[in-house]
Design a protein around this motif. Structure first.
Motif, PDB file in Angstrom:
ATOM      1  N   LEU A 199       5.985  21.023 -45.135  1.00 55.02           N
ATOM      2  CA  LEU A 199       6.834  21.021 -43.944  1.00 55.02           C
ATOM      3  C   LEU A 199       6.945  19.605 -43.413  1.00 55.02           C
ATOM      4  O   LEU A 199       5.945  18.914 -43.285  1.00 55.02           O
ATOM      5  CB  LEU A 199       6.230  21.925 -42.870  1.00 55.02           C
ATOM      6  N   ARG A 200       8.170  19.192 -43.149  1.00 56.74           N
ATOM      7  CA  ARG A 200       8.344  17.899 -42.470  1.00 56.74           C
ATOM      8  C   ARG A 200       8.643  18.210 -41.022  1.00 56.74           C
ATOM      9  O   ARG A 200       9.794  18.395 -40.637  1.00 56.74           O
ATOM     10  CB  ARG A 200       9.505  17.123 -43.090  1.00 56.74           C
ATOM     11  N   LEU A 201       7.583  18.324 -40.243  1.00 54.15           N
ATOM     12  CA  LEU A 201       7.745  18.740 -38.861  1.00 54.15           C
ATOM     13  C   LEU A 201       8.307  17.615 -38.002  1.00 54.15           C
ATOM     14  O   LEU A 201       7.790  16.507 -38.016  1.00 54.15           O
ATOM     15  CB  LEU A 201       6.403  19.186 -38.282  1.00 54.15           C
ATOM     16  N   VAL A 202       9.368  17.934 -37.293  1.00 52.43           N
ATOM     17  CA  VAL A 202       9.894  16.985 -36.312  1.00 52.43           C
ATOM     18  C   VAL A 202      10.223  17.782 -35.053  1.00 52.43           C
ATOM     19  O   VAL A 202      10.380  18.994 -35.103  1.00 52.43           O
ATOM     20  CB  VAL A 202      11.176  16.248 -36.801  1.00 52.43           C
ATOM     21  N   SER A 203      10.290  17.061 -33.951  1.00 54.11           N
ATOM     22  CA  SER A 203      10.638  17.745 -32.717  1.00 54.11           C
ATOM     23  C   SER A 203      12.152  17.926 -32.711  1.00 54.11           C
ATOM     24  O   SER A 203      12.887  16.961 -32.906  1.00 54.11           O
ATOM     25  CB  SER A 203      10.199  16.873 -31.550  1.00 54.11           C
ATOM     26  N   CYS A 204      12.606  19.169 -32.567  1.00 55.42           N
ATOM     27  CA  CYS A 204      14.057  19.340 -32.549  1.00 55.42           C
ATOM     28  C   CYS A 204      14.454  20.524 -31.680  1.00 55.42           C
ATOM     29  O   CYS A 204      13.629  21.366 -31.338  1.00 55.42           O
ATOM     30  CB  CYS A 204      14.615  19.432 -33.967  1.00 55.42           C
ATOM     31  N   ASP A 205      15.731  20.521 -31.321  1.00 51.01           N
ATOM     32  CA  ASP A 205      16.249  21.551 -30.422  1.00 51.01           C
ATOM     33  C   ASP A 205      16.713  22.757 -31.246  1.00 51.01           C
ATOM     34  O   ASP A 205      17.671  22.662 -32.022  1.00 51.01           O
ATOM     35  CB  ASP A 205      17.408  20.948 -29.623  1.00 51.01           C
ATOM     36  N   LEU A 206      16.017  23.886 -31.066  1.00 52.19           N
ATOM     37  CA  LEU A 206      16.334  25.074 -31.858  1.00 52.19           C
ATOM     38  C   LEU A 206      17.724  25.613 -31.546  1.00 52.19           C
ATOM     39  O   LEU A 206      18.398  26.164 -32.410  1.00 52.19           O
ATOM     40  CB  LEU A 206      15.284  26.164 -31.614  1.00 52.19           C
ATOM     41  N   ALA A 207      18.149  25.451 -30.295  1.00 50.85           N
ATOM     42  CA  ALA A 207      19.471  25.951 -29.911  1.00 50.85           C
ATOM     43  C   ALA A 207      20.562  25.221 -30.688  1.00 50.85           C
ATOM     44  O   ALA A 207      21.491  25.831 -31.228  1.00 50.85           O
ATOM     45  CB  ALA A 207      19.672  25.782 -28.410  1.00 50.85           C
ATOM     46  N   VAL A 213      23.759  26.125 -37.820  1.00 52.39           N
ATOM     47  CA  VAL A 213      23.729  27.096 -38.917  1.00 52.39           C
ATOM     48  C   VAL A 213      24.861  28.109 -38.753  1.00 52.39           C
ATOM     49  O   VAL A 213      25.534  28.469 -39.724  1.00 52.39           O
ATOM     50  CB  VAL A 213      22.359  27.815 -38.969  1.00 52.39           C
ATOM     51  N   VAL A 214      25.101  28.535 -37.513  1.00 51.77           N
ATOM     52  CA  VAL A 214      26.172  29.504 -37.265  1.00 51.77           C
ATOM     53  C   VAL A 214      27.528  28.885 -37.608  1.00 51.77           C
ATOM     54  O   VAL A 214      28.370  29.520 -38.264  1.00 51.77           O
ATOM     55  CB  VAL A 214      26.139  29.992 -35.799  1.00 51.77           C
ATOM     56  N   ALA A 215      27.702  27.619 -37.216  1.00 54.59           N
ATOM     57  CA  ALA A 215      28.975  26.944 -37.513  1.00 54.59           C
ATOM     58  C   ALA A 215      29.188  26.848 -39.028  1.00 54.59           C
ATOM     59  O   ALA A 215      30.301  27.069 -39.522  1.00 54.59           O
ATOM     60  CB  ALA A 215      28.989  25.562 -36.877  1.00 54.59           C
ATOM     61  N   VAL A 240       9.466  21.764 -35.755  1.00 49.35           N
ATOM     62  CA  VAL A 240       9.752  22.534 -36.966  1.00 49.35           C
ATOM     63  C   VAL A 240      10.278  21.605 -38.050  1.00 49.35           C
ATOM     64  O   VAL A 240      10.599  20.454 -37.802  1.00 49.35           O
ATOM     65  CB  VAL A 240      10.817  23.629 -36.704  1.00 49.35           C
ATOM     66  N   ASP A 241      10.330  22.173 -39.252  1.00 53.71           N
ATOM     67  CA  ASP A 241      11.025  21.496 -40.333  1.00 53.71           C
ATOM     68  C   ASP A 241      12.471  21.992 -40.261  1.00 53.71           C
ATOM     69  O   ASP A 241      12.735  23.146 -40.583  1.00 53.71           O
ATOM     70  CB  ASP A 241      10.382  21.877 -41.664  1.00 53.71           C
ATOM     71  N   PRO A 242      13.409  21.144 -39.824  1.00 42.28           N
ATOM     72  CA  PRO A 242      14.768  21.617 -39.545  1.00 42.28           C
ATOM     73  C   PRO A 242      15.419  22.282 -40.758  1.00 42.28           C
ATOM     74  O   PRO A 242      16.100  23.298 -40.628  1.00 42.28           O
ATOM     75  CB  PRO A 242      15.527  20.351 -39.163  1.00 42.28           C
ATOM     76  N   GLN A 243      15.145  21.706 -41.951  1.00 40.70           N
ATOM     77  CA  GLN A 243      15.786  22.262 -43.141  1.00 40.70           C
ATOM     78  C   GLN A 243      15.293  23.677 -43.429  1.00 40.70           C
ATOM     79  O   GLN A 243      16.066  24.592 -43.671  1.00 40.70           O
ATOM     80  CB  GLN A 243      15.463  21.353 -44.312  1.00 40.70           C
ATOM     81  N   ARG A 244      13.956  23.836 -43.360  1.00 35.14           N
ATOM     82  CA  ARG A 244      13.365  25.157 -43.617  1.00 35.14           C
ATOM     83  C   ARG A 244      13.795  26.165 -42.567  1.00 35.14           C
ATOM     84  O   ARG A 244      14.080  27.316 -42.875  1.00 35.14           O
ATOM     85  CB  ARG A 244      11.839  25.074 -43.604  1.00 35.14           C
TER      86      ARG A 244
END
Ligand SMILES: Nc1ncnc2c1ncn2[C@@H]1O[C@H](COP(=O)(O)OP(=O)(O)OP(=O)(O)O)[C@@H](O)[C@H]1O
Ligand SMILES: [Mg+2]
Length: 358
Positions: A199-207, A213-215, A240-244
């Protein structure tokens, strides 16, 4: 033996010292008490003293050696029995009997810990073995269908029933594509389940991540005329790992799309709930039977085999999703009131800000 030698040494020393020192002290005391120097009474009393000393020492020595022997024999037997059981069980486990277990010996924490560690080891091996068996049988099962199709088509061509034209090649191609996908999926699922996921964990906005992903998937939803939208109140930061995590969301979205008829709605919501980050994918499609709910995360599980095999799902999207979510320290759950009532998939991830303040 060691105990007996020890006791004997103690007794002999006591006896030697007592027979050198005791009689003279006794003799002096008798003289002080007024006995005549050469009375026969004095000799008798001194003899009585020496004899009683000897008898007392003898009896004490005998009883203590006997007791030591009994206690040691009892204890040695228990230790022997316990270690014997451990050795036998360990040998059983080594020979492949993974259900062998050691009972608590009652010999103290160290022994009990040795037993429980070996039990744990056996449990792990048992799980691994069960997973391996299940995987192999699942795999055989999954490979059979596309292989059978290929064989059937080739036989038909060979027998002149079918020409080797574009449509035959298409059928063959779809089967080989299915085999290829299966191979890729298996590699992915084994990586995920052996927790070799990096996992490449970075701080990111889940929203924001969900919106992206929806787009990306919007085209497919439009094509099937299923509405899709993201619902959130402000950013939801997580590590989270944004890609995963995108992979998890797109798995959930493609499942929701597949199981929702035209005119339906799929909605994604992202929010903070009770110190956790929660992502939900809700659809109003066909739903999941209560009996199938606990199984949807199992490898190769599909509730409707015939149709979904046709549509190409391997039944491992959720298995991979769960491994990814769990690798993030989170949980994924499926809920549904039942067939026809839609499904809800909930991903709960630890909230980094909550963690650091608590
Ligand atoms: N939103 C949903 N509504 C109804 N059933 C669902 C939904 N999501 C998953 N399922 C059920 O759970 C099963 C397992 O889903 P999973 O994503 O693991 O596999 P799949 O979609 O069939 O194949 P893959 O994702 O590997 O292409 C599905 O086959 C389906 O029966
Ligand atoms: Mg899927």
């Amino acid at each position: 033996m060691a105990q007996a030698v020890l006791l004997l040494a103690g007794a002999v020393t006591t006896w030697i010292v007592a027979s050198f020192v005791g009689p003279s002290i006794f003799h002096d005391h008798l003289l002080e008490a007024g006995s005549a120097h050469d009375s026969t009474q004095l000799d008798h009393v001194e003899l009585a003293f020496r004899d009683s000393l000897l008898i007392a020492m003898g009896v004490a020595l005998f009883t203590s050696v006997l007791t030591a022997w009994l206690v040691t024999a009892w204890f040695t037997r228990r230790v022997q029995q316990s270690t014997g059981a451990v050795v036998t069980t360990a040998a059983d486990i080594a020979s492949g009997q993974y259900d062998a277990r050691i009972d608590a010996s009652g010999l103290g924490t160290e022994f009990d810990r040795m037993g429980s560690t070996i039990n744990e080891l056996a449990g792990r091996l048992q799980d691994t073995e069960a997973t391996r068996r299940r995987l192999l049988s699942d795999l055989g099962h999954e490979l059979r269908t596309p292989l059978a199709t290929v064989e059937m088509q080739l036989d038909a061509v060979e027998d002149g029933i079918r020409p080797l034209d574009g449509s035959t090649v298409d059928v063959l191609r779809s089967s080989t594509a299915r085999l290829r996908r299966l191979a890729d999926d298996i590699a992915a699922v084994s990586r995920a389940q052996e927790q070799r996921l990096e996992l490449r964990l970075v701080s990111c906005d889940l929203a924001e991540l969900a919106a992206r992903v929806v787009a990306d998937g919007a085209g497919a939803f439009e094509g099937k005329q299923v509405r899709v939208g993201v619902d959130h109140r402000g950013p939801v930061q997580a590590r989270v790992d944004p890609q995963r995590m995108s992979q998890v969301l797109s798995n959930l979205l493609s499942n929701a799309l597949r199981h929702t008829p035209s005119g339906g709605t799929v909605s994604v919501s992202v929010e903070h709930v009770d110190g956790a980050c929660v992502i939900e994918v809700l659809d109003d499609g066909e739903g999941i039977d209560a009996e199938h709910l606990p199984l949807v995360f199992e490898r190769f599980f599909r509730s409707d085999h015939a149709r979904e095999r046709h549509e190409g799902g391997s039944g491992i999207g959720l298995t991979i999703s769960r491994s990814i979510v769990e690798a993030h320290g989170g949980q994924i759950r499926a809920t549904s009131i039942g067939r026809g009532a839609g499904s809800r998939f909930t991903v709960t991830l630890p909230d980094p800000s909550h963690h650091s303040t608590s």
